[in-house]
Design a protein around this motif. Structure first.
Motif, PDB file in Angstrom:
ATOM      1  N   MET A  53      32.834 -25.486  27.094  1.00  0.00           N
ATOM      2  CA  MET A  53      32.767 -24.614  28.156  1.00  0.00           C
ATOM      3  C   MET A  53      34.472 -24.170  28.968  1.00  0.00           C
ATOM      4  O   MET A  53      34.488 -23.037  29.191  1.00  0.00           O
ATOM      5  CB  MET A  53      32.063 -25.258  29.247  1.00  0.00           C
ATOM      6  CG  MET A  53      30.403 -25.494  28.908  1.00  0.00           C
ATOM      7  SD  MET A  53      29.392 -26.046  30.114  1.00  0.00           S
ATOM      8  CE  MET A  53      29.908 -25.100  31.618  1.00  0.00           C
ATOM      9  N   VAL A  54      35.086 -25.328  28.927  1.00  0.00           N
ATOM     10  CA  VAL A  54      36.415 -25.140  29.400  1.00  0.00           C
ATOM     11  C   VAL A  54      37.152 -24.116  28.546  1.00  0.00           C
ATOM     12  O   VAL A  54      37.903 -23.240  29.054  1.00  0.00           O
ATOM     13  CB  VAL A  54      37.410 -26.455  29.418  1.00  0.00           C
ATOM     14  CG1 VAL A  54      38.581 -25.964  29.966  1.00  0.00           C
ATOM     15  CG2 VAL A  54      36.529 -27.336  30.414  1.00  0.00           C
ATOM     16  N   VAL A  92      35.770 -20.729  29.371  1.00  0.00           N
ATOM     17  CA  VAL A  92      36.245 -20.368  30.714  1.00  0.00           C
ATOM     18  C   VAL A  92      37.784 -19.757  30.774  1.00  0.00           C
ATOM     19  O   VAL A  92      37.880 -18.584  31.198  1.00  0.00           O
ATOM     20  CB  VAL A  92      35.949 -21.461  31.717  1.00  0.00           C
ATOM     21  CG1 VAL A  92      36.671 -21.066  33.180  1.00  0.00           C
ATOM     22  CG2 VAL A  92      34.421 -21.598  31.905  1.00  0.00           C
ATOM     23  N   SER A  99      30.646 -30.889  37.713  1.00  0.00           N
ATOM     24  CA  SER A  99      29.328 -30.538  37.677  1.00  0.00           C
ATOM     25  C   SER A  99      28.818 -31.330  36.375  1.00  0.00           C
ATOM     26  O   SER A  99      27.531 -31.894  36.512  1.00  0.00           O
ATOM     27  CB  SER A  99      29.000 -28.956  37.278  1.00  0.00           C
ATOM     28  OG  SER A  99      29.308 -28.389  38.636  1.00  0.00           O
ATOM     29  N   MET A 100      29.624 -31.332  35.316  1.00  0.00           N
ATOM     30  CA  MET A 100      29.077 -32.112  34.144  1.00  0.00           C
ATOM     31  C   MET A 100      29.159 -33.631  34.534  1.00  0.00           C
ATOM     32  O   MET A 100      28.078 -34.144  34.064  1.00  0.00           O
ATOM     33  CB  MET A 100      30.112 -31.931  32.981  1.00  0.00           C
ATOM     34  CG  MET A 100      30.369 -30.514  32.439  1.00  0.00           C
ATOM     35  SD  MET A 100      28.690 -29.952  31.553  1.00  0.00           S
ATOM     36  CE  MET A 100      28.718 -31.129  30.272  1.00  0.00           C
ATOM     37  N   CYS A 141      35.649 -27.837  38.953  1.00  0.00           N
ATOM     38  CA  CYS A 141      34.172 -27.761  39.212  1.00  0.00           C
ATOM     39  C   CYS A 141      33.409 -27.990  38.171  1.00  0.00           C
ATOM     40  O   CYS A 141      32.415 -28.598  38.156  1.00  0.00           O
ATOM     41  CB  CYS A 141      34.148 -26.505  40.048  1.00  0.00           C
ATOM     42  SG  CYS A 141      34.733 -26.380  41.793  1.00  0.00           S
ATOM     43  N   ILE A 142      33.567 -27.389  36.851  1.00  0.00           N
ATOM     44  CA  ILE A 142      32.915 -27.626  35.676  1.00  0.00           C
ATOM     45  C   ILE A 142      32.837 -29.054  35.214  1.00  0.00           C
ATOM     46  O   ILE A 142      31.804 -29.323  35.028  1.00  0.00           O
ATOM     47  CB  ILE A 142      33.502 -26.552  34.693  1.00  0.00           C
ATOM     48  CG1 ILE A 142      33.207 -25.253  34.949  1.00  0.00           C
ATOM     49  CG2 ILE A 142      32.772 -26.989  33.430  1.00  0.00           C
ATOM     50  CD1 ILE A 142      33.897 -24.312  33.801  1.00  0.00           C
ATOM     51  N   ASN A 170      38.072 -23.845  39.463  1.00  0.00           N
ATOM     52  CA  ASN A 170      37.072 -23.646  38.924  1.00  0.00           C
ATOM     53  C   ASN A 170      36.703 -24.509  37.759  1.00  0.00           C
ATOM     54  O   ASN A 170      35.715 -24.983  37.281  1.00  0.00           O
ATOM     55  CB  ASN A 170      36.681 -22.065  38.238  1.00  0.00           C
ATOM     56  CG  ASN A 170      36.542 -21.255  39.482  1.00  0.00           C
ATOM     57  OD1 ASN A 170      35.104 -21.202  39.833  1.00  0.00           O
ATOM     58  ND2 ASN A 170      37.443 -20.526  40.003  1.00  0.00           N
ATOM     59  N   ILE A 171      37.621 -24.758  36.901  1.00  0.00           N
ATOM     60  CA  ILE A 171      37.558 -25.695  35.700  1.00  0.00           C
ATOM     61  C   ILE A 171      37.124 -27.040  36.433  1.00  0.00           C
ATOM     62  O   ILE A 171      36.606 -27.621  35.711  1.00  0.00           O
ATOM     63  CB  ILE A 171      38.988 -25.788  35.100  1.00  0.00           C
ATOM     64  CG1 ILE A 171      39.303 -24.419  34.273  1.00  0.00           C
ATOM     65  CG2 ILE A 171      39.055 -26.863  33.999  1.00  0.00           C
ATOM     66  CD1 ILE A 171      40.694 -24.152  33.651  1.00  0.00           C
ATOM     67  N   TYR A 198      31.727 -30.029  27.528  1.00  0.00           N
ATOM     68  CA  TYR A 198      32.412 -29.645  28.789  1.00  0.00           C
ATOM     69  C   TYR A 198      33.730 -29.177  28.211  1.00  0.00           C
ATOM     70  O   TYR A 198      34.271 -27.921  28.712  1.00  0.00           O
ATOM     71  CB  TYR A 198      32.961 -30.909  29.252  1.00  0.00           C
ATOM     72  CG  TYR A 198      34.277 -30.855  30.107  1.00  0.00           C
ATOM     73  CD1 TYR A 198      33.955 -29.917  31.320  1.00  0.00           C
ATOM     74  CD2 TYR A 198      35.586 -31.312  29.762  1.00  0.00           C
ATOM     75  CE1 TYR A 198      35.345 -29.717  32.206  1.00  0.00           C
ATOM     76  CE2 TYR A 198      36.791 -31.179  30.672  1.00  0.00           C
ATOM     77  CZ  TYR A 198      36.638 -30.358  31.727  1.00  0.00           C
ATOM     78  OH  TYR A 198      37.489 -30.140  32.598  1.00  0.00           O
TER      79      TYR A 198
END
Length: 205
Positions: A172-173, A176, A132-133, A128-129, A125-126, A169
């Motif tokens: 966000m990490v 998350v 996406s960024m 994927c972030i 998931n990390i 990013y």
């Protein structure tokens, strides 16, 4: 605090508290482990449906205007949900295995598998972030270039936007990771405690 935690607390603080035989303790650890893995499965399913709902709400019209980026976005979305679905399947299978097994060694191995799979799920998931960024960065810079700005302006915009995106990013990490620490890591920590207790019981058997 669940019943097993309360029992352990009494053991540690009250010498007169009646001891539970090994088989009863093994049964309680079994039920506790099954419940923890079930919650891992439930949370991952909730995340999947929340992700799908957000996917419909997020406006991606700008990306859709670029055929290549639109294709990459569609491939990424399909791959993402397939892999997330696979992780959910693994969590469900682990839950069923723990629930139905009577063999302590099988239980211990399933706990180890669950811990490893949850760690991979979090890392996935990390990553994927990050991807996406990266896609958003490319799309924004590409749109800026299409507006026929000078190369100096394009370079300045690209560097500035990349730095800003990197900061977003990283933020966000951190969010998350904190989220996963509250939910998954807490469950995994309890599973680890159960694993240690079950291992001790096996050694003493």
């Amino acid at each position: 605090m669940d019943g097993l935690d309360l029992l352990k607390q009494h053991w540690n603080t009250d010498e007169n508290f009646p001891k539970v035989d090994k088989e009863s303790l093994r049964t309680m650890l079994h039920k506790s482990s099954s419940s923890l893995v079930k919650w891992i499965f439930i949370i991952s399913v909730i995340e999947l449906f929340v992700g799908i709902a957000l996917g419909f709400l997020i406006n991606i019209e700008e990306i859709n205007e670029k055929p290549l980026l639109h294709l990459i976005n569609n491939i990424y979305t399909v791959v993402f949900y397939v892999i997330v679905g696979y992780f959910i399947f693994l969590f469900f299978r682990n839950y069923k295995t723990i629930k139905n097994t009577k063999n302590t060694k099988s239980l211990l191995q399933t706990i180890l598998n669950t811990r490893e799979q949850v760690n991979k799920y979090i890392k996935f998931n990390i990553y994927c972030i990050l991807f996406s960024m990266f896609i958003v960065c490319v799309e924004k810079i590409y749109s800026y270039i299409e507006e026929r700005h000078g190369w100096g302006e394009i370079l300045f915009y690209s560097v500035t936007f990349t730095i800003a995106s990197t900061l977003v990013y990283l933020l966000m990490v951190r969010i998350v990771k904190y989220y996963y620490k509250i939910l998954y890591r807490r469950l995994i920590k309890k599973l680890d405690v159960n694993y240690e207790e079950l291992t001790r019981l096996e050694i003493e058997a």
